[in-house]
Design an enzyme around this catalytic site. Structure first.
Site, PDB file in Angstrom:
ATOM      1  N   HIS A 103      32.991  -6.221  18.745  1.00  0.00           N
ATOM      2  CA  HIS A 103      32.612  -5.555  19.998  1.00  0.00           C
ATOM      3  C   HIS A 103      31.403  -4.634  19.851  1.00  0.00           C
ATOM      4  O   HIS A 103      31.063  -3.908  20.775  1.00  0.00           O
ATOM      5  CB  HIS A 103      33.803  -4.755  20.551  1.00  0.00           C
ATOM      6  CG  HIS A 103      34.290  -3.663  19.644  1.00  0.00           C
ATOM      7  ND1 HIS A 103      35.085  -3.909  18.547  1.00  0.00           N
ATOM      8  CD2 HIS A 103      34.086  -2.327  19.660  1.00  0.00           C
ATOM      9  CE1 HIS A 103      35.364  -2.777  17.933  1.00  0.00           C
ATOM     10  NE2 HIS A 103      34.753  -1.790  18.584  1.00  0.00           N
ATOM     11  N   CYS A 132      33.877  -2.994  13.224  1.00  0.00           N
ATOM     12  CA  CYS A 132      34.590  -1.753  13.503  1.00  0.00           C
ATOM     13  C   CYS A 132      36.019  -1.835  12.974  1.00  0.00           C
ATOM     14  O   CYS A 132      36.611  -2.919  12.911  1.00  0.00           O
ATOM     15  CB  CYS A 132      34.598  -1.503  15.013  1.00  0.00           C
ATOM     16  SG  CYS A 132      35.418   0.030  15.512  1.00  0.00           S
ATOM     17  N   CYS A 134      29.471   0.699  20.136  1.00  0.00           N
ATOM     18  CA  CYS A 134      30.709   1.423  19.860  1.00  0.00           C
ATOM     19  C   CYS A 134      30.480   2.602  18.932  1.00  0.00           C
ATOM     20  O   CYS A 134      30.596   3.750  19.336  1.00  0.00           O
ATOM     21  CB  CYS A 134      31.774   0.496  19.269  1.00  0.00           C
ATOM     22  SG  CYS A 134      33.322   1.340  18.822  1.00  0.00           S
ATOM     23  N   HIS A 177      42.220  -3.578  12.888  1.00  0.00           N
ATOM     24  CA  HIS A 177      43.541  -3.265  13.443  1.00  0.00           C
ATOM     25  C   HIS A 177      44.022  -4.403  14.350  1.00  0.00           C
ATOM     26  O   HIS A 177      45.204  -4.742  14.362  1.00  0.00           O
ATOM     27  CB  HIS A 177      43.483  -1.971  14.258  1.00  0.00           C
ATOM     28  CG  HIS A 177      43.371  -0.732  13.429  1.00  0.00           C
ATOM     29  ND1 HIS A 177      43.903  -0.621  12.162  1.00  0.00           N
ATOM     30  CD2 HIS A 177      42.787   0.468  13.686  1.00  0.00           C
ATOM     31  CE1 HIS A 177      43.668   0.580  11.678  1.00  0.00           C
ATOM     32  NE2 HIS A 177      42.978   1.266  12.576  1.00  0.00           N
ATOM     33  N   SER A 230      38.545  -1.019  14.454  1.00  0.00           N
ATOM     34  CA  SER A 230      39.406  -1.525  15.526  1.00  0.00           C
ATOM     35  C   SER A 230      39.526  -3.043  15.478  1.00  0.00           C
ATOM     36  O   SER A 230      40.566  -3.603  15.852  1.00  0.00           O
ATOM     37  CB  SER A 230      38.859  -1.097  16.893  1.00  0.00           C
ATOM     38  OG  SER A 230      38.844   0.301  17.011  1.00  0.00           O
TER      39      SER A 230
END
Length: 325
Positions: A69, A47, A176, A52, A49
């Site tokens: 995740h 992902c 997710c 990041h 994220s």
């Protein structure tokens, strides 16, 4: 299983510091403690994220860390007191564990847990320790999951059992990407039949938004991305048309407003950039448009409040707003 109660040595992708590359290491994974579950990971998604986080954009992420995740695996062993999960179960680790007792957990409008938010230390289990070590050093957990490893340990309340016949290599996206995108349409925006929607960003989440809009009966579904290679897949999944902002000499929001006769009913931002968030907001109809911010960003969003006072609605959607109910 024979490994129950023992430390397991396995491979994991460890990030030792901000902006450091992934390092494939042999780590030690401790046995699960009370109300914990150890999982043999089978598949994981990647992902934005995660990216990041290793860039150091979020203060909650502690280094060294094992990120990831969007995962699915098989329960290897369980700790004392675990009731509803057993070894051999196929499970998805959950980013948002829920205690089931706090104000947020009891309210069907919420999908976050107040107890965990206030009382848990970032990157550690409930008892304040980690189950990962490498080279004699403690390795932090990530979002209650840490799926970039062959084995992970999570709390019992951070596990969802899935059907034994589920296809493991694709169902990991329910952790997710799919849930976040699809849920933002069904739960947050509540897209209505015949409506016009625009989706900024055609990655995994954006494609899930498209599928949600199609299932909800949207009449027009516009995909927006600077990479035209994504357009065929977007149309295959339900987009009626796609726009590349680079093809125009005017702001893409203006293009969308002009092409839709005043703006869309629903706009979804799936990138995580302040610029695309504002573009999505300005693409929505000035009198009744709804914009849903899905992408995770560390930047600041600034806009003139008058664009909201005319009738627009600005919302966010955390993991598709799927709650306990």
């Amino acid at each position: 299983m024979e490994s129950a109660g023992q430390v397991i040595k396995c491979k994991a992708a460890v990030t030792w510091g901000k902006n450091a590359p992934f390092s494939i290491e042999e780590i030690e994974v401790a046995p699960p403690k009370a109300h914990e579950v150890r999982i043999k990971m089978i598949a994981t998604g990647i992902c934005r994220s995660d990216h990041h986080s290793i860039e150091g954009k979020f203060s909650s992420v502690k280094f060294p860390v094992i990120v990831g995740h969007e995962g699915v695996g098989i329960v290897e062993s369980i700790g004392e007191g675990v009731k509803d999960i057993k070894p051999g179960d196929k499970v998805i680790p959950l980013v948002t564990p829920q205690c089931g007792q706090c104000q947020c957990c009891k309210d069907p409008r919420a999908n976050r847990c107040l107890t965990i938010k206030l009382e848990r230390q970032y990157g550690l289990m409930a008892d304040g320790t980690s189950r990962f070590t490498c080279r004699g050093k403690q390795i932090y957990h990530f979002l209650n999951t840490s799926t970039f490893t062959e084995y992970t340990v999570v709390e019992e309340i951070a596990v969802a059992k899935i059907d034994d016949t589920a296809t493991m290599d694709s169902v990991c996206l329910i952790g997710c990407a799919f849930s976040t995108g699809y849920g933002s349409v069904i739960n947050t925006a509540k897209v209505h039949p015949g409506s016009t929607c625009v989706i900024f960003g055609l990655g995994g989440i954006g494609l899930a938004v498209i599928m949600g809009c199609k299932i909800a009966g949207a009449g027009r579904i516009i995909g927006v991305d600077v990479n035209p290679d994504k357009f065929d897949k977007a149309k295959e999944l339900g987009a009626t048309e796609c726009i590349n902002p680079k093809d125009y000499d005017k702001p893409v929001a203006q293009v969308i407003v002009e092409q839709t006769g005043g703006g869309v009913d629903y706009a979804f931002e799936c990138v995580g950039h302040a610029e695309t968030m504002l573009a999505a907001l300005h693409s929505s109809h000035f009198a009744y448009g709804t914009t849903v911010i899905i992408g995770v960003s560390a930047s600041t969003l600034s806009c003139d409040p008058m664009i909201l006072l005319s009738g627009r609605t600005l919302k966010s959607s955390m993991l598709g707003a799927f709650g306990q109910s």
